[in-house]
Design a protein around this motif. Sequence first.
Motif, mmCIF file in Angstrom:
data_model
loop_
_atom_site.group_PDB
_atom_site.id
_atom_site.type_symbol
_atom_site.label_atom_id
_atom_site.label_comp_id
_atom_site.label_asym_id
_atom_site.label_seq_id
_atom_site.Cartn_x
_atom_site.Cartn_y
_atom_site.Cartn_z
ATOM 1 N N VAL A 1 -8.961 74.160 74.514
ATOM 2 C CA VAL A 1 -7.731 73.986 73.754
ATOM 3 C C VAL A 1 -8.083 73.520 72.349
ATOM 4 C CG1 VAL A 1 -7.418 71.679 74.751
ATOM 5 C CG2 VAL A 1 -5.500 72.792 73.623
ATOM 6 N N THR B 1 -10.292 80.640 78.863
ATOM 7 C CA THR B 1 -9.065 80.849 78.098
ATOM 8 C C THR B 1 -9.033 79.917 76.893
ATOM 9 O OG1 THR B 1 -7.870 79.256 79.491
ATOM 10 C CG2 THR B 1 -7.743 81.579 80.102
ATOM 11 N N LYS C 1 -6.463 78.191 74.184
ATOM 12 C CA LYS C 1 -5.068 77.836 73.939
ATOM 13 C C LYS C 1 -4.986 76.930 72.716
ATOM 14 C CE LYS C 1 -4.059 78.084 78.895
ATOM 15 N NZ LYS C 1 -3.525 77.368 80.077
#
Length: 329
Positions: free
Chosen positions: A236, A259, A261
């Motif tokens: 993140v 991922t 973010k």
Amino acid sequence: MLKAQYTERGPVPQAVIQAVPFDRPVLAPGQALVAVLAAPINPSDVLTLTGQYGMLPPLPAVGGSEGVGRVVELGPDTQGPAVGQTVLLPAGCGTWATHVVVPAARLLPLPAGADPKQLAMLTVNPPTASLLLSDFADLQPGDWVIQNGANSGVGSYVVQLAKLRGFKTVSIVRRESAVAGVKAQGGDVVLVDGDDLAERVKAATGGAAIKLGIDAVGGKATMRLAATLAESAAIVNYGALSGEPCIVSPRELVFRDVTLKGFWLARWFRTTPQPKQLALLTELAGLIATGKLSTPIQATYDVSQIKEAVAAAAAGERQGKILIVPTEG
């Protein structure tokens, strides 16, 4: 009474802001006059002065996005914290001033006897750190978290909150001189960033699976952080200290299911019900008041020294936060 005001934005943040006097205001119903006790200068404040932040107030504006104060006066027929009560100021109310006028209903009473300088930093960095740790991965005691920019204000709170929650931290800094300070905050593993980061992290953690990466830097530093994570982990990003966009390779995104973010506290405040906001701020205020949560302070300045204060906050190689601590009030 003084306030740090700017009527334009420009590339040199200290050049556009100055201390200007103002008269004691007459309060309307529902308003409170609060003497500012302390207000920090955050990176977002500097970017607001240069026009690079994601949300800019209309001009002219008074600098400062958070702080604490003491209630001096309540307007006619106004209910609110008692005169003399230490309170958290509403976010974005222009806290670089000796006094501010704010809606009394938006003042949050704070624990008596706590250090106002530490409480002044409650609104931005501690909730950012707390939410970064709670909202992007299902972490359990004993799990590992890795972050860069670990000597920043948010970084220091990430280390401390992770320890309180039983998580282990790998903290990445960009210079050797920052290592000792992060270790003093409780960092389990502290390393200087570099091309072989993944190998050094693996050696230092015994090959532990790292479930969450927290990125304050962007650029290739994001990719180096991603390479240290376990498969299907999340990274993140909440800042761009490098001034560059985040870079993550297809290897991490496609083959390892990492991922990427983003997190912006201002959006969280806009979309989160007020009771939930107050619950988090009250919890963090209690940790600060009892000394379980703190961050280093490098220097304090009066409102009249706003140019010097902003220049110090914008400079590199700092070892702590820069605060405005008005001598008046």
